[in-house]
Design an enzyme around this catalytic site. Structure first.
Site, mmCIF file in Angstrom:
data_model
loop_
_atom_site.group_PDB
_atom_site.id
_atom_site.type_symbol
_atom_site.label_atom_id
_atom_site.label_comp_id
_atom_site.label_asym_id
_atom_site.label_seq_id
_atom_site.Cartn_x
_atom_site.Cartn_y
_atom_site.Cartn_z
ATOM 1 N N HIS A 153 -6.445 -6.325 -7.128
ATOM 2 C CA HIS A 153 -6.368 -4.883 -6.952
ATOM 3 C C HIS A 153 -5.886 -4.528 -5.544
ATOM 4 O O HIS A 153 -5.087 -3.621 -5.338
ATOM 5 C CB HIS A 153 -7.742 -4.276 -7.238
ATOM 6 C CG HIS A 153 -7.823 -2.812 -6.941
ATOM 7 N ND1 HIS A 153 -8.427 -2.326 -5.803
ATOM 8 C CD2 HIS A 153 -7.356 -1.735 -7.623
ATOM 9 C CE1 HIS A 153 -8.332 -1.006 -5.808
ATOM 10 N NE2 HIS A 153 -7.702 -0.615 -6.885
ATOM 11 N N GLU A 187 -2.269 -5.031 -5.323
ATOM 12 C CA GLU A 187 -1.572 -3.928 -6.002
ATOM 13 C C GLU A 187 -1.371 -2.748 -5.038
ATOM 14 O O GLU A 187 -0.275 -2.192 -4.929
ATOM 15 C CB GLU A 187 -2.387 -3.498 -7.225
ATOM 16 C CG GLU A 187 -1.873 -2.257 -7.942
ATOM 17 C CD GLU A 187 -2.969 -1.252 -8.225
ATOM 18 O OE1 GLU A 187 -2.857 -0.114 -7.720
ATOM 19 O OE2 GLU A 187 -3.946 -1.594 -8.931
ATOM 20 N N HIS A 188 -2.431 -2.400 -4.296
ATOM 21 C CA HIS A 188 -2.296 -1.306 -3.322
ATOM 22 C C HIS A 188 -1.267 -1.647 -2.250
ATOM 23 O O HIS A 188 -0.438 -0.828 -1.884
ATOM 24 C CB HIS A 188 -3.640 -1.053 -2.631
ATOM 25 C CG HIS A 188 -4.525 -0.096 -3.368
ATOM 26 N ND1 HIS A 188 -5.073 1.006 -2.775
ATOM 27 C CD2 HIS A 188 -4.949 -0.071 -4.645
ATOM 28 C CE1 HIS A 188 -5.811 1.662 -3.651
ATOM 29 N NE2 HIS A 188 -5.758 1.026 -4.797
#
Lengths: 421, 426
Positions: free
Chosen positions: B65, B68-69
């Site tokens: 995650h 992803e950012h």
């Protein structure tokens, strides 16, 4: 592209014939004035209808029938459009050509709607008590469960305080006290009144010509004894004074909700420019609020704004650490101030314009968005065609936005905070 | 590119696998304004242990995650702003077993596709930007702590799974994301975002060959290390505990019930088992079931009730969720109804009706570009061409659904997660 047929005084069928989709939709909305006394009854009505009819006496029979129709769905639909509340049903079903062996779906769906609206299952001449009691419990639970999503809850609380004297402050599903007081007899009488007097808006998207839909659907309404009472027009915001409220709850993250009054509504020439301003300020990931307060200052996780043209209200909502609430509020005011001073980069303006143009172009890409845009547009008084709307978006300049921003005033604030602060 | 026709659905897909292993799929949709592209890796929060070129790695929880950012960062550039200027909206999400980057636009499709491919294939991380992201994701973790539906699911996973990493939150914790450094991100990017682990899927009125050519150009210098992701977890059939209760600021008690299934496996057989599970959920507690009507009429469930089969590599489960004043009674009723169905069998007519209904729903969902992209990608990683779903659905036998219920819906395989409203302070 959108056709309108008047079936009777106060009964309109709108829609478009479009063969690109696998899904068809048909909605029926009874349009009422938003009224504290009947909002809950309107919200409850269609849920009770969906509990059983003469031919399909309980939800299992209804769902089985829908399963036979390739999983068609019929759901209760309650909307708020400015001073109006609409209540009714929204059906979504598979286009006939995808059914097996030449099965028909559209005709049985319209026949079912007739059964649903005209032949509800009754006991002692009124709605079944168990249906009303059960759906009342569900409605109350839906109203109270708004608290579960802190973002929705904070937004609703702000509207309640800011619009204490305006219909916009009445919750879409009504007040819990009103819901609790409803009884089968009252609700049935209310439903009869709704059938008789209300404006009724129908909307269809699918492969058939609208005239054919009119033929299929007209029998439902020709059986009604109608005495159509036209609705009063939409009214401007009734200001009950500025408010500032704070509530404590056991939450990790604080929520800030700010309400602004603008001088732009659907009926003023700067409606579209105001939409652009809202997008420049808080529309998505390219808005000033997101770029500066989240990305540059890391003050919050989510932040954005929205604008309701009916009343000319713009709101900003954000989630952040409890200690940061004041800083975020000041930063929001600073971003608005920048807009007033014309500090809007060409990129910020272009991005807002392109985003809006792109969403406008996409309206005709799904049956649901076509239905939503045109049926709420018809009620709100927003009369722009998509091409006119797009044209106006393209005309907006930074100077125009600065002029409009100068008239935007902070009206009310609501803060939801953790208990330990 | 190879064109495959799906006459049942009135659809076609242009497929290709590039020499570097990247899969490209284009679904042409003439007459629509919207164009959408998904660029997806078959790696999600589960995959934090892997070996790359012979070396073993264990990354901190929440790394997929975080990555992803961070892929939205490019030196001196504002990627969201660039998409915005092109009139496109861009976003991304991290799941347990995939991470997707996608945009939707109506104009400037080629520039948008170029930008999406560039952003995902050209990582750029600095200590400073990692540090800043820890603040933003920390806020996202806080927001999730106030979201009852996230809490209830995470509680359920902890109750059901002993070994499988689905018990870890996708976002990680404030502590674990604090362990992430630029080097960790570069290693994970190299391992997760190699072309053979990815798919590019486009839906809209676009030229398939143009999409292929751009994908080829933009992934030409991608590194292709040898990676083995750890996807086998020794998970017992029994749950860790049968119930877990928390309290939060909610209006009514909320519940989620889970039944642990054996992993489904990949390919057509795996999908067959998934559809069996789907139909089992419908037969057992779907809206047209005997049980749904009874519970609804007793006020034990309301319209928020629903459920189905969830699966990621190494696990599958049947879940049901909703609001109820008596979650235990709902659980007990589901267990009893399963026993009854197993004993009495499923009426063939009923079964056909349910198949028709679920099939109709899946066909209608093809009107959503988002849903088409998502499903083509997700099923691709399970080794299945999604548009073949009608054939698989039709082949499902009621006897298999019955055996599924007999094996899975039992008290040993069941956990109940409940969130009670906070007591009002007096």
């Amino acid at each position: 592209m959108i056709q309108i047929l008047q079936l009777q005084p106060g009964i309109y069928l709108r829609g478009c014939t479009d063969t690109r989709f696998k899904t068809n939709c048909l909605s029926i909305q009874f349009v009422r004035s938003m009224d504290r006394q009947e909002a809950a009854a309107n919200a409850l009505m269609s849920a009770v209808l969906l509990r059983g009819t003469e031919k399909y006496p309980d939800i299992r029979d209804i769902t089985r029938h829908m399963d036979d129709l390739y999983g068609a769905t019929v759901g209760s639909l309650v909307r708020r459009v400015g001073d109006y509340q609409t209540t009714g049903v929204y059906c979504s079903f598979t286009e006939d050509r995808y059914a097996l062996g030449g099965d028909r779906i559209l005709e049985p769906v319209t026949a079912f709607l007739q059964e649903l609206l005209l032949h509800p299952r009754l006991e002692k001449g009124v709605f079944c008590e168990s249906f009303v009691e059960g759906e009342k419990r569900n409605l109350l639970s839906a109203i109270e469960s708004q608290k579960n999503d802190k973002r929705i809850y904070a937004a609703a609380q702000l509207m309640k305080y800011m619009c204490a004297q305006d219909p916009a402050g009445i919750p879409r599903l009504g007040e819990p006290e009103q819901a609790r007081a409803l009884e089968p007899g009252m609700l049935y009488d209310h439903y009869q009144k709704v059938l008789k007097h209300s404006r009724i808006d129908l909307f269809y998207v699918g492969s058939r010509p609208l005239e054919q839909i009119a033929q299929l659907i007209s029998p439902i309404f020709s059986q009604l004894e109608r005495d159509y009472q036209p609705l009063p027009g939409q009214t401007p915001f009734r200001d009950g004074g500025k408010t500032r409220n704070e509530q404590k709850m056991d939450v990790t993250q604080a929520r800030l909700q700010m309400g602004f009054l603008t001088e732009s509504t659907v009926n003023t020439p700067d409606f579209v420019p105001m939409q652009v301003l809202n997008t420049v300020l808080g529309g998505g990931m390219t808005g000033k609020l997101f770029m500066n307060i989240r990305e540059k200052q890391s003050l919050c996780y989510d932040i954005g704004s929205s604008y309701q043209g009916g009343k000319g209200i713009m709101t900003v909502g954000a989630g952040m650490d409890c200690k940061m609430v004041d800083r975020v509020e000041r930063s929001v005011m600073q971003e608005l101030e920048n807009c007033c001073n014309g500090i809007i980069t060409p990129l910020e303006l272009e991005s807002a314009q392109s985003a809006m143009l792109s969403s406008l172009r996409q309206i005709h890409d799904t049956p649901g968005s076509i239905e939503n845009f045109y049926s709420t547009g018809a009620l709100s008084g927003m009369e722009l065609s998509i091409s006119e709307y797009m044209h106006q978006v393209q005309q907006v300049t930074v100077e125009r936005l600065a002029e409009i921003a100068a008239k935007v005033q902070l009206h009310s604030v609501f803060v939801l905070k953790g208990e330990q602060v | 590119m190879k064109q495959t026709l799906y006459p049942r659905l009135d659809e076609q897909i242009y497929w290709d696998k590039l020499p570097n292993g990247l899969t490209v799929a284009v679904v042409p949709r003439q007459g629509f304004s919207q164009k959408m592209a998904y660029f997806v890796t078959g790696t999600g929060s589960l995959h934090r242990e892997f070996s790359m070129d012979g070396k073993f790695y264990r990354a901190p929880m929440g790394v997929a995650h975080f990555l992803e950012h961070k892929l939205f960062d490019m030196p001196g550039r504002d990627i969201s702003g660039e998409f915005g200027a092109l009139g496109a909206s861009v976003n991304a999400f991290t799941g347990y077993d995939m991470t997707a980057y996608y945009f939707s636009c109506t104009e400037n499709f080629s520039q948008c596709l170029h930008l999406l491919l560039e952003m995902v294939t050209k990582p750029y991380f600095t200590a400073e930007s990692v540090d800043k992201e820890q603040g933003i994701i920390g806020q996202e973790i806080d927001m999730n702590e106030d979201a009852p539906e996230t809490r209830i699911f995470e509680d359920l996973m902890k109750a059901m799974y002993r070994e499988h990493p689905i018990r870890e939150p996708i976002l990680g914790t404030r502590q674990t994301i604090g362990e992430i450094t630029p080097q960790v991100l570069y290693d994970c990017h190299r391992a997760f975002y190699r072309p053979e682990n990815m798919i590019l899927c486009v839906v809209g009125d676009c030229d398939p060959e143009e999409v292929r050519a751009m994908a080829l150009e933009m992934t030409a210098d991608a590194s292709c290390p040898q990676v083995e992701k750890q996807e086998n977890w020794e998970e017992p059939a029994q749950c860790v505990s049968h119930s877990l209760t928390s309290s939060m600021e909610v209006a009514r008690p909320m519940f989620q019930i889970g039944f642990k299934c054996d992993p489904l496996g990949a390919g057509r057989e795996g999908i067959y088992r998934e559809f069996v599970g789907d139909l089992a959920a419908e037969v057992l507690f779907g809206e047209s079931s005997e049980l749904y009507l009874r519970l609804y009429e007793q006020g034990l469930i309301d319209p928020s009730f629903g459920g189905g089969l969830d699966t990621v590599p190494g696990m599958a489960m049947l879940t049901a969720t909703g609001d109820s004043d008596d979650p235990e009674a709902v659980r007990d009723a589901i267990l009893q109804q399963a026993e009854k169905l197993v004993a009495e069998g499923i009426a063939e007519e009923e079964f056909l009706r349910l198949k028709r209904s679920t099939l109709g729903g899946r066909i209608r969902s093809l009107d959503s570009f988002d849903s088409v992209c998502f499903r083509i990608c997700a099923y691709h990683f399970s080794g299945f061409d999604y548009f073949q779903f009608p054939e698989v659905y039709e082949s499902v036998k009621s006897e298999d659904v019955r055996s599924f219920l007999a094996q899975v819906v039992t008290s040993q395989r069941c956990s109940l997660s409940v969130i009670q409203p906070k007591e009002e302070e007096l």
